[in-house]
Design an enzyme around this catalytic site. Structure first.
Site, PDB file in Angstrom:
ATOM      1  N   HIS A 162       4.813 -12.334  15.553  1.00 41.70           N
ATOM      2  CA  HIS A 162       4.958 -10.880  15.598  1.00 41.70           C
ATOM      3  C   HIS A 162       6.410 -10.414  15.507  1.00 41.70           C
ATOM      4  O   HIS A 162       6.681  -9.267  15.155  1.00 41.70           O
ATOM      5  CB  HIS A 162       4.287 -10.317  16.851  1.00 41.70           C
ATOM      6  CG  HIS A 162       3.751  -8.922  16.680  1.00 41.70           C
ATOM      7  ND1 HIS A 162       4.348  -7.988  15.847  1.00 41.70           N
ATOM      8  CD2 HIS A 162       2.680  -8.293  17.216  1.00 41.70           C
ATOM      9  CE1 HIS A 162       3.662  -6.854  15.893  1.00 41.70           C
ATOM     10  NE2 HIS A 162       2.643  -7.015  16.704  1.00 41.70           N
ATOM     11  N   ASP A 408      -9.503  -8.991  -1.758  1.00 43.08           N
ATOM     12  CA  ASP A 408     -10.355  -9.774  -2.666  1.00 43.08           C
ATOM     13  C   ASP A 408      -9.493 -10.803  -3.388  1.00 43.08           C
ATOM     14  O   ASP A 408      -8.684 -10.456  -4.247  1.00 43.08           O
ATOM     15  CB  ASP A 408     -11.038  -8.818  -3.655  1.00 43.08           C
ATOM     16  CG  ASP A 408     -11.947  -9.538  -4.638  1.00 43.08           C
ATOM     17  OD1 ASP A 408     -12.032 -10.782  -4.583  1.00 43.08           O
ATOM     18  OD2 ASP A 408     -12.568  -8.847  -5.472  1.00 43.08           O
TER      19      ASP A 408
END
Length: 464
Positions: A162, A408
């Protein structure tokens, strides 16, 4: 019986094209996270074509080659965090031959259970993300894993440090990788790169005239001292991530899908309750406010217990558009702060007007947002120090704006996207609905008995 995982291969993926080294100093936004648990996501893809031969000959090679190509544009992700002995703060450094660890595995878990509408043991998700390498001297930026569920599908597990990247940057990289992978399979490699996904590394866009950086480092110093029982840590420049608490084996996961119509039903309910209350007030009833307030109320009620017990909430705020001048949306790194309110009493949310009260709090928090939220970064570390076992703080990971269901890679849209790391605290996750019709997906991680109560509350609340 718990499922088993077979690791097939672990390899190092280097950028296809890299010209020399790159060093990015951490900003105060990054420093907030440098010792905290990585963000772990699993992206599931359903495919009955996913046999072991197809996995080995098509899926894995395509993912690897497109990753190598994508890393040429995202060099820092192949690098690591280091803290020079003379340096004031850590930096993210890429050197030639640095690489991302890429694990290939096979699981006998039930794919439909992990992507479905029923609760399942949280422990089923842990093998699907590889551990982020970290030590006193360095910490990897990301690690990736692709896992086959024979004849059911596969998943991509992402573990992201992070301090290197926030949710917006992570999804920007994943979209770039997915786009590259899909274009290779569609044989449209020569089409131009999506410019909005090309990262901006210019650290000067993050202004720090009030030297928040020093304040954050000082707060971390006192926090680490407190964690060490009041004594100075052995290595104040250690980059080892703080240990996570052992999770109870009876923690389960559940994803609740709120349709656009459900959200509108809840919005109308809040409008009715607000206008009928003794102090009617115009509320900011955005999808986020409605959804988060509903989840917050239900999760506090599911735990029940002493109405005087302390609770609270907190959510991340993307500061890119709030700062003056605004930070470009393709900025690489962290540009998030947080809004939080602690402690409040559980009884406020457990009564008849609990949902309305939650919506008022969250609406007010959103209304207050301006560029000063960036100055709150040191306060977040102070708040972490005050959180006790008794305090139930419901925070949010993810966002409905990230567009994770658009990822995708050439095998269709994801079946389910899960943020594994919400197990590390009282967090929920949020994403846009898979069907793209304006719904929201909320991920929960709770002990089994609390989850059963929560599911009833979530469903019953929609019948009002």
């Amino acid at each position: 019986m718990a499922s088993s995982l077979n690791v097939i291969d672990v390899s190092r993926i280097t950028p296809a094209d890299s010209s020399g080294s790159l060093t990015l100093p951490l900003t105060f936004f990054d420093l907030l996270w440098y010792k905290l648990h990585p963000v772990e996501r699993v992206i599931f893809y359903r495919s009955t074509d996913a046999t072991r031969p197809f996995f080995d000959s098509s899926i894995v090679p395509n993912l690897k080659s497109s990753l190598s190509s994508s890393l040429s544009h995202y060099l820092p992700l192949a690098g690591k965090l280091v803290w020079d002995s003379l340096g004031k703060k850590p930096s993210l450094v890429y050197s030639p031959n640095d690489a991302v660890l890429f694990t290939v595995a096979e699981s006998n878990a039930d794919f439909s259970l992990l992507t479905g509408q029923k609760p399942f043991p949280a422990a089923e998700l842990y093998p699907l993300v590889s551990e982020l390498q970290n030590s006193d001297d360095s910490a990897a930026a990301v690690s990736l894993q692709v896992t086959l569920f024979p004849n059911q599908g596969f998943c991509i597990g992402v573990s992201a440090h992070h301090a290197v990247l926030d949710g917006k940057t992570t999804t920007m990289f994943l979209k770039f990788w997915a786009d590259t992978c899909k274009r290779r399979q569609d044989q449209t490699v020569n089409t131009s790169l999506p410019q909005d996904l090309i990262p901006l590394y210019d650290r000067t866009v993050i202004k720090d005239p009030k030297d928040i950086e020093t304040e954050v480092l000082n707060k971390w110093s006192s926090l680490l001292k407190a964690f060490s029982g009041g004594k100075e840590p052995d290595n104040p420049k250690s980059l080892k991530i703080l240990p996570s608490p052992e999770l109870s084996p009876d923690v389960v996961r559940f994803t609740f899908d709120l349709s656009r119509e459900d959200i509108q039903t809840l919005r109308e309910r809040l409008k009715r309750e607000s206008s009928a209350s003794s102090s009617p007030k115009e509320l900011r009833l955005s999808t986020f406010v409605v959804t988060y307030s509903y989840a917050l109320t239900c999760i506090i009620r599911a735990r029940g217990g002493d109405p005087n017990r302390p609770v609270g909430y907190g959510f991340a705020v993307d500061c890119r558009s709030l700062l003056d001048p605004p930070v470009p949306p393709n900025y690489f790194g962290n540009c998030v702060s947080a809004m939080f309110k602690i402690p409040l009493k559980a009884e406020r949310f457990m009564g008849e007007e609990g949902f309305l009260i939650a919506a008022r709090y969250v609406s007010d928090s959103v209304e207050e947002l301006d560029e000063s939220v960036a100055l709150k970064v040191p306060e977040i570390l102070v708040a972490i120090q005050t959180i006790t076992q008794e305090l139930q703080v419901v925070s949010v990971a993810g966002s409905t704006r990230f567009g994770v269901y658009g990822l995708d890679f050439g095998w269709g849209k994801p079946e389910r996207v899960v943020i594994v790391s919400i197990d590390q605290g009282e967090a929920i996750s949020m994403a846009e609905g898979r069907d793209g019709n304006g719904g929201v997906e909320i991920g929960f991680s709770l002990k089994k008995h609390e989850m059963e109560a929560l599911i009833d509350l979530l469903r019953d609340g929609l019948k009002h």
